[in-house]
Each structure stands twice: as C-alpha cells, then as structure tokens.
Motif scaffolding. Sequence first.
Motif: not given
Length: 385
Positions: A279, A283-284, A295, A297, A300, A318-319
Amino acid sequence: MTRKTVRIAMNGVTGRMGYRQHLVRSILAIREQGGLDLGDGTVLWPEPVLVGRREHVLKAMAEKHGIEHWSTDLDAVLADDTIDIYFDSQVTSAREDAIRKAIAAGKHIYTEKPTATGLDGALELARLAQAAGIKHGVVQDKLFLPGLLKLKRLIDGGFFGKILSIRGEFGYWVFEGDWQEAQRPSWNYRSQDGGGIVVDMFPHWEYVLHELFGRVTTVQALTATHIPERWDEQSKPYDATADDAAYGIFQLEGGAIAQINSSWTVRVNRDELVEFQVDGTEGSAVAGLRNCRVQHRSSTPKPVWNPDLAATHSFRDQWQEVPDNQADGFDNGFKVQWELFLRHVFLDEPYHWDLLAGARGVQLAELGLKSSAEGTRLDVPEISL
C-alpha cells in the motif's frame, strides 16, 4: 560457436527442491536448450556430477536423465580439478561444513539457503570465499517470480508514491503424516536437525524486503509450534520441536512497515500460496507467485463501514491485472538465476546475491527466533566483511 563444458558438483539433489528446481528445471533445462549462449561466441555446457549419500538413488537418477557421473564421496569430487562449481541443496545442518570444504578446494560456490545454522558460521563462509578469490552465490529465487517481477516494475515506475506498508501471507496445510502423507520432510519439524519455518522462510523475506523495499532495520516475531506431534517417513510418531508458524513485523529503512505471516498450519483462502499486498500513497498492489493486481489512487472506491447491510459488490473485482508485457513469457526463476551465476563466473558480470547476502538471511532468522523467545523487538545491525 565454441562449446565450453562447466562441471558442477550438485550435492543434495536427491531432495525435492534440489531435484525438481535445480537439476531438472535449471541445469538439465539449460542443456535441453543447447547450453547457455554467453554472447561472445561461447556456449556453456553444464555437466552435473551428482553427489549424495544414497548410492541407489543417485544411480537411478543418473540413469533416468542420462547423467554420466555421480558419487557418494564428496571429498573425492572436490579433489577433482575438472570440477568448476560446487552446488549445495542438502539439509541445512550439513551445508556449512560442505561449503567450507568446497571453498578450501578452490571451487566456485552456489548454494541454497540458509547458508549456515548461525550468523557466525554464515559470515565465516563469506570471509573464506572472499579470501579464496572465488565466485559465490546464494539462491534467492523469489525475486525472479513473475508476480514479484511485475511488482518490481511497479516500484521502479513510481506507481506507489511513498510506500507505507507491506502485508505478506505465506503458507498452506502440511499434513501431519498420520492419515495423509506429509508434503514436507520430517526434519523440517525438528529443531535439532535444522528445521523450523523461521530458518526456512525468514531468509526469503529478508532478501525480498531488502531488494524491493529497503533493508530490514528491526524485527519483532512470535513463533509457535501449533502441531506438537507429527509422523515421519516411516509412519512413526515424533515430537515436533521446531516452529511451524511465525508472525513477524519488520521495520524497513525509509519507514515502511512489513508484516508477514508464515505458516505450515493454515488452509489456503487466497489466490496463491504467497501474496504480498503493498500500500502506497498513490496506489496499492497485490502480488503472488505469478499474478499481480493493482488499484490506483484515481480509481480507489470509497468504502463505508455498515455491518447492517450486505455488500453488493466484490472488492476483488475493483482491481486491475498487471500484464506480463514479455513476448516470450517468464522463464523458471531458479533457471534464470543459475544462468546469471554462470555468466558471473565465466564473464565476471555483476552479481550481488552472494554469501554476504545469504548471511543477512541467517541473521534475520536468528534475530527472529531471539525476538520470539525474549518477547522483544530487536534491531537488525548492518553486517559486513
């Protein structure tokens, strides 16, 4: 093209990892592709010399794969001037003495980890190798996994912004051996034989964290032997004296915090046997053995905590998948590192995964066990020769 034979004494390849990854999928795979092209008109042709204690197993393995030379006499093999490289994938407790002998014999060293049972021994091997002027390398295979290569691509491209934290989950259920055969050898669960998940996995976590995110500066760990009795290869019960799970928190240079759970007593409810969630402010990402999802920013969602309503969407959906972006795909990570080491030996190309890097892994495992025993967070001093 000129073909140059490189003779490699391979000690311990009768074991699962040594056989599958190092002999079959690395050395024999290099032979199957016609050798290793060094780019200067020379093709390296690896010739393995199998070394071990069980004569009948070595003989059968050699016959199966068309390997001409094998021996149960390590000293005789090391005394052979035609042997260029010594490779070790034995049990940890036998490794240090064998590598010491190989260094004294002037062989280049390539070895599995941990390189020794303690930091003093690991550092001594690095010092001896440096004094002998030989090339030396330590297997750090997870750096070459497709998922982590994609993760490194994201880091190098600045995707994360400032990296805040890393969460790692590794493990699977290893059967006890009574009603189903265990997937790991029994020595892994006996501390007197060099077993334990800390000494097995903390060296991996050291180089993954060091190479991708920064040097580990502190460690706090809690270990457990969740299953105190197991059954060995002869179906006999034995006391499990080594840790089968470890829960670690690592502070990294630069301020990021890593939390990694390692367990042979966990049932898998994730996409891959190991996953790292990273994280950052921008972004992650979640990276496993082969895949990596991100994912950013800008995309998100804004979750709201409401336990009274059922979720109407899948958080995983959502990724976004990170593409391979390699036309020829990803080669076996063990084979890739073997090729890099061979190029290091014969072309003197840069290679920093050496015995000192291996000693850092031993250091982190040693401090992890000490942290758990004392119930404290410990500094991880920088080591050098």
